[in-house]
Design a protein around this motif. Structure first.
Motif: not given
Length: 404
Positions: A360-389
């Motif tokens: 879904i990108r026409d220009h750059q899939a990942w931000p310039a200068g970022v080491d996008h490694g495998s090109g596979l990512g995960v998006r996390l939405a952090i909720g109200l749980e304890d961060p250590s858990d």
């Protein structure tokens, strides 16, 4: 002290609680929350009153499709949170808010420029519905102001921004981009869902319209769908008229839920921002991770602009695997227990989804200068749980990657 001088936490508590919406006429006292007014029909005193009509604005009884005190209270509260706004329109979803606002500001023959890292439905609206209506649309690299300036043509009327961008979290220089747009007579819209007005005063930074998915932070409990568009005059009047043409309305029950969520939004954003920062710092040191895309994280892409322009953040960010294939990523996500798998974010629960921006990108899939490694990512939405858990849960995910 003027209400305009109140801090955000105070405004969240006081917003949208006008006496006419919380007090019975001629009666002392009142209630804390605006009541839920369920009504399709608004009555007039007599035929003469009917003949007077009603102003083309919220806050006046006319017909249920134009809302009632519960919806007006929410709209008023959101306007009060967005410095520079003269009004807010409510929509049954964030996508409806984007679509209706674009229809209000564009005509056949016009052109829309949209940021290449925009929310996928925004891209679909631009290249689908608008195209069928004779409105052209092109994407631009949000990190290239000169390229953006060069892309503006005689037919360009609106630019659609989003910062940070969906999935890959680029932070663009909104003051520069909106200044360029203004020089060319182009209106600027921004999807401000990530930071909300508490974290980014979009109109004060040059935008003409601020659109939000209230489904996210404002609702806060994953139990309602709603969107909003806030702007100054005369732009908000164009949006309001288009909304009325299209019969856009939200239920008073959902508006009451959004008002309830609004009161604690500041506290929830503080918590999820703090937890996201803690987790992103932990991810930085994982050998499996090549990049953490979290604007709040020092050294991360866009951090300097975030620090300059933003006053807050949220729990949404992404990271990229250094060496992984799709099966390994699947094992990582499937092994998570506290993180649900699902779209949306901004609720009390944490979520994780795979990120593949290439399609879904026409220009750059990942931000310039970022080491996008495998090109596979995960998006996390952090909720109200304890961060250590949550960190322990992520450890289980990384362990599952190795155990094929």
């Amino acid at each position: 002290m003027s209400k305009d001088d109140h801090k955000p936490a105070t405004r969240l508590v006081e917003a949208g609680r006008r006496k006419e919406w919380t007090t019975a006429p001629g009666k002392p006292g009142g209630v804390v929350n605006p009541p839920v007014w369920r009504s399709s029909t608004h009555l007039y005193e007599d035929v003469a009153d009917l003949a007077k009509g009603r102003p083309n604005a919220d806050g006046h009884f006319y017909y249920g499709r134009r809302g009632g005190p519960t919806q007006w209270a929410l709209a008023d509260a959101l306007t009060g949170l967005e410095p520079g706004a003269d009004g807010t329109e409510l929509f049954p979803s964030g996508v409806a808010a984007i679509a209706c606002t674009l229809l209000a500001l564009l005509e056949p023959g016009d052109e829309l420029l949209f940021t290449d890292n925009a929310y996928e439905p925004t891209r679909m609206i631009a290249l689908g519905m608008l195209k069928r209506m004779g409105i052209s649309a092109r994407s631009f690299d949000p990190l290239d102001p000169k390229g953006f300036a060069d892309a503006i043509g005689e037919k360009t009327k609106v630019v659609m921004l989003e910062s940070p961008g969906s999935l890959t979290m680029e932070v663009c220089d909104i003051p520069i981009l909106t200044a360029i747009a203004r020089e060319h007579g182009v209106l600027s819209m921004v999807d401000n869902t990530w930071a909300s007005p508490l974290g980014f005063a979009s109109l004060q930074h040059g935008c003409d319209v601020s659109v939000m998915s209230l489904t996210k932070h404002v609702g806060g409990h994953s139990d309602l769908m709603m969107g909003s568009a806030s702007a100054a005059k005369p732009v908000i009047e164009r949006i309001r008229l288009q909304s009325q043409y299209m019969g856009q309305v939200v239920s008073p029950d959902d508006a009451a839920l959004a008002l309830r969520g609004l009161r604690t939004m500041g506290l929830r954003l503080e918590k999820t921002t703090s937890s996201a920062l803690e987790i992103s710092k932990w991810l930085e040191w994982r050998d499996e991770v090549s990049a953490v895309l979290c604007p709040m994280l020092p050294g991360a892409p866009g951090h300097d602009l975030w620090k300059r322009d933003f006053t807050g953040g949220c729990g949404l960010f992404s990271f990229v695997f250094r060496n992984a294939d799709k099966k390994a990523r699947e094992r990582f996500i499937d092994a998570l227990d506290l993180f649900g798998i699902g779209f949306s974010w901004g609720g009390y629960e944490s979520l994780a989804i795979p990120v593949d921006p290439d399609r879904i990108r026409d220009h750059q899939a990942w931000p310039a200068g970022v080491d996008h490694g495998s090109g596979l990512g995960v998006r996390l939405a952090i909720g109200l749980e304890d961060p250590s858990d949550l960190i322990r849960d992520l450890e289980c995910g990384f362990a599952a990657m190795e155990n094929a």
